[in-house]
Design an enzyme around this catalytic site. Structure first.
Site, PDB file in Angstrom:
ATOM      1  N   ASN A 125       8.434   9.061   1.062  1.00  0.00           N
ATOM      2  CA  ASN A 125       9.635   8.959   0.215  1.00  0.00           C
ATOM      3  C   ASN A 125       9.509  10.224  -0.727  1.00  0.00           C
ATOM      4  O   ASN A 125      10.615  10.197  -1.576  1.00  0.00           O
ATOM      5  CB  ASN A 125       9.962   7.479  -0.254  1.00  0.00           C
ATOM      6  CG  ASN A 125       8.989   7.290  -1.520  1.00  0.00           C
ATOM      7  OD1 ASN A 125       7.621   7.513  -1.649  1.00  0.00           O
ATOM      8  ND2 ASN A 125       9.204   6.668  -2.586  1.00  0.00           N
ATOM      9  N   GLU A 223      -1.064   4.636  -7.179  1.00  0.00           N
ATOM     10  CA  GLU A 223       0.187   4.624  -7.701  1.00  0.00           C
ATOM     11  C   GLU A 223       0.957   3.673  -6.482  1.00  0.00           C
ATOM     12  O   GLU A 223       1.353   4.303  -5.357  1.00  0.00           O
ATOM     13  CB  GLU A 223       0.837   6.296  -7.549  1.00  0.00           C
ATOM     14  CG  GLU A 223       0.030   6.961  -8.619  1.00  0.00           C
ATOM     15  CD  GLU A 223       0.354   6.788  -9.822  1.00  0.00           C
ATOM     16  OE1 GLU A 223       1.336   5.977 -10.319  1.00  0.00           O
ATOM     17  OE2 GLU A 223      -0.426   7.401 -10.722  1.00  0.00           O
ATOM     18  N   CYS A 257       9.906   4.160  -5.893  1.00  0.00           N
ATOM     19  CA  CYS A 257       9.181   3.305  -6.463  1.00  0.00           C
ATOM     20  C   CYS A 257       9.606   3.066  -7.964  1.00  0.00           C
ATOM     21  O   CYS A 257       9.537   1.905  -8.599  1.00  0.00           O
ATOM     22  CB  CYS A 257       7.614   3.838  -6.469  1.00  0.00           C
ATOM     23  SG  CYS A 257       7.538   5.277  -7.307  1.00  0.00           S
ATOM     24  N   GLU A 433      -1.586   9.899 -13.428  1.00  0.00           N
ATOM     25  CA  GLU A 433      -1.444  11.338 -12.953  1.00  0.00           C
ATOM     26  C   GLU A 433      -0.482  12.030 -13.513  1.00  0.00           C
ATOM     27  O   GLU A 433       0.215  11.736 -14.749  1.00  0.00           O
ATOM     28  CB  GLU A 433      -1.417  11.410 -11.281  1.00  0.00           C
ATOM     29  CG  GLU A 433      -0.365  10.787 -10.675  1.00  0.00           C
ATOM     30  CD  GLU A 433      -0.294  10.732  -9.162  1.00  0.00           C
ATOM     31  OE1 GLU A 433      -1.456  10.858  -8.564  1.00  0.00           O
ATOM     32  OE2 GLU A 433       0.607  10.033  -8.554  1.00  0.00           O
TER      33      GLU A 433
HETATM   34  P1  NAD Z   1       2.617   2.663   2.742  1.00  0.00           P
HETATM   35  O1  NAD Z   1       1.443   1.827   1.863  1.00  0.00           O
HETATM   36  O2  NAD Z   1       2.828   1.921   4.073  1.00  0.00           O
HETATM   37  O3  NAD Z   1       1.764   3.981   3.474  1.00  0.00           O
HETATM   38  C1  NAD Z   1       1.277   4.836   2.508  1.00  0.00           C
HETATM   39  C2  NAD Z   1       0.316   5.820   2.949  1.00  0.00           C
HETATM   40  O4  NAD Z   1      -0.714   5.016   3.391  1.00  0.00           O
HETATM   41  C3  NAD Z   1       0.678   6.305   4.453  1.00  0.00           C
HETATM   42  O5  NAD Z   1       0.338   7.606   4.373  1.00  0.00           O
HETATM   43  C4  NAD Z   1      -0.042   5.290   5.297  1.00  0.00           C
HETATM   44  O6  NAD Z   1       0.020   6.157   6.625  1.00  0.00           O
HETATM   45  C5  NAD Z   1      -1.372   5.073   4.699  1.00  0.00           C
HETATM   46  N1  NAD Z   1      -1.719   3.962   5.048  1.00  0.00           N
HETATM   47  C6  NAD Z   1      -1.302   3.021   5.521  1.00  0.00           C
HETATM   48  N2  NAD Z   1      -2.314   1.983   5.761  1.00  0.00           N
HETATM   49  C7  NAD Z   1      -3.427   2.546   5.517  1.00  0.00           C
HETATM   50  C8  NAD Z   1      -4.853   2.018   5.522  1.00  0.00           C
HETATM   51  N3  NAD Z   1      -5.238   0.625   6.018  1.00  0.00           N
HETATM   52  N4  NAD Z   1      -5.841   2.860   5.009  1.00  0.00           N
HETATM   53  C9  NAD Z   1      -5.545   3.817   4.638  1.00  0.00           C
HETATM   54  N5  NAD Z   1      -4.323   4.602   4.613  1.00  0.00           N
HETATM   55  C10 NAD Z   1      -3.124   3.649   4.797  1.00  0.00           C
HETATM   56  O7  NAD Z   1       3.700   2.915   1.901  1.00  0.00           O
HETATM   57  P2  NAD Z   1       4.928   3.676   2.503  1.00  0.00           P
HETATM   58  O8  NAD Z   1       5.970   2.699   3.279  1.00  0.00           O
HETATM   59  O9  NAD Z   1       4.617   4.960   3.077  1.00  0.00           O
HETATM   60  O10 NAD Z   1       5.827   4.106   0.994  1.00  0.00           O
HETATM   61  C11 NAD Z   1       6.421   3.145   0.258  1.00  0.00           C
HETATM   62  C12 NAD Z   1       5.744   2.694  -0.747  1.00  0.00           C
HETATM   63  O11 NAD Z   1       5.162   3.580  -1.666  1.00  0.00           O
HETATM   64  C13 NAD Z   1       6.728   1.710  -1.773  1.00  0.00           C
HETATM   65  O12 NAD Z   1       5.760   0.660  -2.259  1.00  0.00           O
HETATM   66  C14 NAD Z   1       6.632   2.721  -2.683  1.00  0.00           C
HETATM   67  O13 NAD Z   1       6.951   1.913  -4.235  1.00  0.00           O
HETATM   68  C15 NAD Z   1       5.335   3.250  -3.086  1.00  0.00           C
HETATM   69  N6  NAD Z   1       5.522   4.538  -3.722  1.00  0.00           N
HETATM   70  C16 NAD Z   1       5.090   4.498  -5.204  1.00  0.00           C
HETATM   71  C17 NAD Z   1       4.997   5.689  -5.827  1.00  0.00           C
HETATM   72  C18 NAD Z   1       4.267   5.639  -7.334  1.00  0.00           C
HETATM   73  O14 NAD Z   1       3.995   6.660  -7.705  1.00  0.00           O
HETATM   74  N7  NAD Z   1       3.960   4.569  -7.773  1.00  0.00           N
HETATM   75  C19 NAD Z   1       5.729   6.689  -5.578  1.00  0.00           C
HETATM   76  C20 NAD Z   1       6.282   6.781  -4.384  1.00  0.00           C
HETATM   77  C21 NAD Z   1       5.992   5.615  -3.451  1.00  0.00           C
END
Ligand code: NAD
Length: 453
Positions: A125, A223, A257, A433
């Site tokens: 995102n 994050e 997020c 960060e």
């Molecule tokens: P996600 O946790 O499904 O995936 C994030 C990343 O992790 C992807 O690259 C995915 O392929 C990888 N991943 C998934 N399972 C894994 C595993 N078992 N081991 C290692 N890597 C793995 O999240 P998403 O759906 O891609 O993104 C949305 C989420 O991200 C929301 O919860 C949002 O709040 C969060 N987000 C947080 C911030 C922040 O700065 N705090 C910023 C943007 C998005």
């Protein structure tokens, strides 16, 4: 893996997924680069970071187009996001000019040393910003990087990687591995040569990574998700507050997020506020994200689309009342992952829709009785990434901000300060960060005694 255009639902391409062997090669490549890059001069790092900023600026149009096509983000927002990447690289370059890597404490020398090979796992995102902010801190600190992007952003990542390649990055300093989280992600997080993991994504996956890291004691920055409150103060102009609360709630194509998804309004102003936000929501223009009039594009994929619709149904089942929106597709949009902008009233803070991160255009209005009550409700959440306060009494807003458990609090707007720390309290994550914090996040501190003898 087939890829789909979120605006048309038509297949737009096929992604070739990397596997565990590719993950190992990437870490080996980064490990080979570590001895030289961790000893590179300050000037070499500054030059590289500036060259990377130039390279992404030179292709800003292509990067913007990829975000619009792949993510469905409206064009003006996508352009702004593409610009953030260059900013992150330039900020790190500027900070490096007088960053202190060694310090004297009495007779002891304290050396800040690169943490080692850094693994950066990022979501779909906010692709350029997530990759660049982590990478800028790591490269400035002297860490080679392996990036594991989301499987839902391959085009944006490929273009971004080409930009970085054009900046003549030394071999092995930046490595990008596509692939699924549970395969490539796991292969990377469990690799013993990865010394630092910086993860942005869901709280559920963040917890798994943190648990897994215990075995190898990797340094971990997380994050994660959020459920930010937007407190409408007593003295706020309701029409203006409603307009701002909606913009904060639907930021980044309603998949942020940091989105303010729990709008806290004083009980005796609820009816007036509901009218004001319904008026504001009627100005939302949904449709083709390439059309400059569009303010809200489709959700990123079918999974998100179905998930958000489920939450809207759940809100209704729990007794919340949609003041605008509701179940089903928006009128006139019978294809694409479009969801009706929905704002619920009659929400209590213990309902599922008020506790869980939805990641779509679905907001909750929650009543409070006084400032104490507003602060209590704002903090009554497992998350703590961001909070917002809207009102005229700035001193009062600052007093409330001081009592909120959130990594960032924005008063009257959603200004982004890329030098300030960013990260969450509670289940929104661990660590910070951006700016100097992103560099320090990739360092280990070593004390050498007797060095002055
Ligand atoms: P996600 O946790 O499904 O995936 C994030 C990343 O992790 C992807 O690259 C995915 O392929 C990888 N991943 C998934 N399972 C894994 C595993 N078992 N081991 C290692 N890597 C793995 O999240 P998403 O759906 O891609 O993104 C949305 C989420 O991200 C929301 O919860 C949002 O709040 C969060 N987000 C947080 C911030 C922040 O700065 N705090 C910023 C943007 C998005």
């Amino acid at each position: 893996m087939p890829l789909f255009d979120p605006t048309t639902e038509e297949q737009s391409g096929v992604l070739v997924l990397a596997g565990a062997e590719d993950a190992r090669w990437a870490v080996e490549s980064a490990s080979r680069a570590l001895p030289r890059w961790s000893q590179s001069s300050r000037h070499e790092r500054i030059d590289l970071l500036n060259a990377m900023a130039d390279a992404v600026e030179a292709r800003a149009d292509a990067l913007t187009e990829a975000t619009v096509a792949e993510y469905g983000g409206p064009i003006a927002q996508a352009r702004w996001r593409a610009g953030l990447a260059a900013t992150n690289f330039r900020i790190a370059a500027n900070l490096l000019k007088d960053f202190t890597f060694t310090r004297r404490l009495n007779g002891t020398e304290v050396i800040a040393q690169a943490a080692g090979v850094a693994l950066h796992i990022v979501p779909w995102n906010s692709v350029y910003n997530s990759i660049s902010v982590k990478m800028a801190g790591a490269l400035a600190a002297g860490c080679p990087v392996v990036v594991k992007p989301s499987e839902f952003s391959p085009w944006q990542v490929e273009l971004f990687t080409q930009c970085l390649h054009a900046a003549d990055v030394p071999a092995g300093v930046i490595n990008v591995v596509t692939g699924l989280g549970n395969e490539v992600g796991t292969a990377l997080t469990t690799d013993p040569d990865v010394r630092k993991i910086s993860f942005t994504g869901s709280t559920a996956v963040g917890k798994m990574i943190l648990q897994g890291s215990a075995e190898r004691m990797q340094r971990v920055t997380l994050e994660l998700g959020g459920k930010a409150p937007t407190i409408i103060m007593d003295d706020a102009d309701l029409a203006e507050a409603a307009r701002q609360a909606l913009a904060i709630g639907f930021a980044n194509n309603a998949q942020a997020c940091i989105a303010g998804t729990r709008i806290l309004v004083r009980r005796d102003r609820l009816d007036a506020f509901c009218e004001a936000i319904a008026d504001a929501a009627r100005t939302v223009v949904q449709g083709d994200p390439r059309d400059p009039r569009t303010t809200l594009g489709p959700l990123v994929n079918r999974r998100q689309f179905e998930r958000v619709l489920r939450y809207i149904s759940q809100g209704i089942a729990e007794g919340a009342r949609p003041v605008i929106g509701g179940e089903g597709r928006p009128e006139g949009l019978d294809r694409g992952y479009f969801v009706r902008p929905t704002v619920f009233a009659d929400v209590s803070n213990d309902m599922t829709i008020a506790r869980e991160e939805v990641f779509g255009p679905m907001l909750c209005i929650i009543a409070y009785d006084d400032d104490e009550g507003a602060i209590r409700i704002a903090n009554d959440t497992p998350y703590g990434l961001h909070a917002y306060i809207l009102g005229n009494d700035i001193a009062g807003a600052r007093a409330i901000a001081a009592r909120l458990d959130a990594g960032r609090v924005a008063i009257n707007g959603m200004a982004h300060e890329p030098m300030a720390p960013f990260g969450g309290f509670k289940q929104s994550g661990i660590g910070r960060e951006y700016g100097i914090y992103g560099i320090e996040d990739h360092l280990e501190f070593k004390a050498v005694t007797g060095a002055t003898a």
